[in-house]
Design a protein around this motif. Structure first.
Motif: not given
Length: 208
Positions: A21, A48, A93
Motif C-alpha cells: 500500500t 508496480m 499489490h
C-alpha cells in the motif's frame, strides 16, 4: 507497515505476505539496498515492479535479514548467506517470502479469466480431473499454476516444463493442501503443497 499474513506450515518454515500500500518513496526509505539492488530497482520501468521489489526487502527485514543477506545463483534462485532456503514472489499489490530449513518454493498470482487461454501450456494430467469443473474453474487453474510455479522455483533447473514434468494431485474443494510431483529425467521428487486465497489472489508454497 502492512505485513498482511504470517503462516507457519511447520517448525522449520515461515511464510510472510505483504500487502503493498506504500508509495515507492516510502518503501525506499524503509529499506537499505546494496548498490546492485539500487541500480536494479531504479532501472525498472514499472513502478508496480519497483514497489514489489522493495516490498520483498521489507519482508526480508520482517525475517531479520537485510538486502545484503540475499544473493542469487546462476539459475536465478535466491539464497541467504546463513544457509537457510528462501523463495520470493510478488504479483500486483501482494508479495510473499518463505524461509525454511527445507527446500521450498512460493508463488502468488491474481485470479484472472485469461489463465484459461494458456491452460493448454501447463495442464496435462490435471485435465482429467478438471473437465467437470465449472463454477471454480479459474480458481482451480490458478491454484495449479501457482503450485507448478512454486515447484519450478524450488527445483531451479533449466528445461523443467510445467506441463511435462510437474504433476498436481487432485485438489479437494474443502482442502488447502495437496501433493505434487516433479518427474524430470531420472529424478522423481514428492512435495507437500499448501495454498490459500485472499482478495482475489492465490498463494501456493511447496516444501520438499
Amino acid at each position: 507497515m502492512p505485513l498482511y499474513k504470517i503462516i507457519t506450515p511447520n517448525s522449520q518454515t515461515v511464510v510472510k505476505i505483504w500487502k503493498i500500500t506504500e508509495s515507492f518513496n516510502d518503501l525506499m526509505q524503509a529499506v537499505n539496498l546494496k548498490p546492485k539492488s539500487l541500480e536494479r530497482v531504479l532501472g525498472m520501468k514499472s513502478e508496480m515492479h519497483q514497489r514489489g521489489f522493495l516490498s520483498v526487502r521489507c519482508l526480508l527485514k520482517a525475517f531479520g535479514y537485510e538486502d545484503v543477506d540475499l544473493s542469487y545463483d546462476e539459475n536465478g534462485k535466491p539464497y541467504l548467506k546463513d544457509g537457510k532456503h528462501i523463495s520470493i514472489t510478488h504479483s500486483f499489490h501482494f508479495s510473499g517470502v518463505i524461509v525454511s530449513d527445507a527446500i521450498i518454493g512460493i508463488d502468488i498470482e491474481k485470479q484472472r479469466d485469461k489463465i484459461s487461454t494458456i491452460a493448454h501450456k501447463f495442464i496435462n494430467y490435471e485435465a482429467s480431473y478438471l473437465k467437470n469443473t465449472v463454477s471454480d474453474y479459474i480458481k482451480k487453474l490458478t491454484i495449479i499454476w501457482c503450485i507448478k510455479e512454486s515447484l519450478y522455483k524450488l527445483f531451479a533447473t533449466p528445461g523443467l516444463s510445467f506441463k511435462q514434468h510437474c504433476l498436481v494431485i487432485p485438489i479437494s474443494d474443502n482442502e488447502q493442501e495437496t501433493i505434487a510431483w516433479i518427474d524430470y529425467e531420472d529424478i522423481k521428487q514428492r512435495y507437500q503443497v499448501q495454498f490459500l486465497e485472499f482478495e482475489g489472489f492465490t498463494c501456493a508454497y511447496a516444501i520438499k
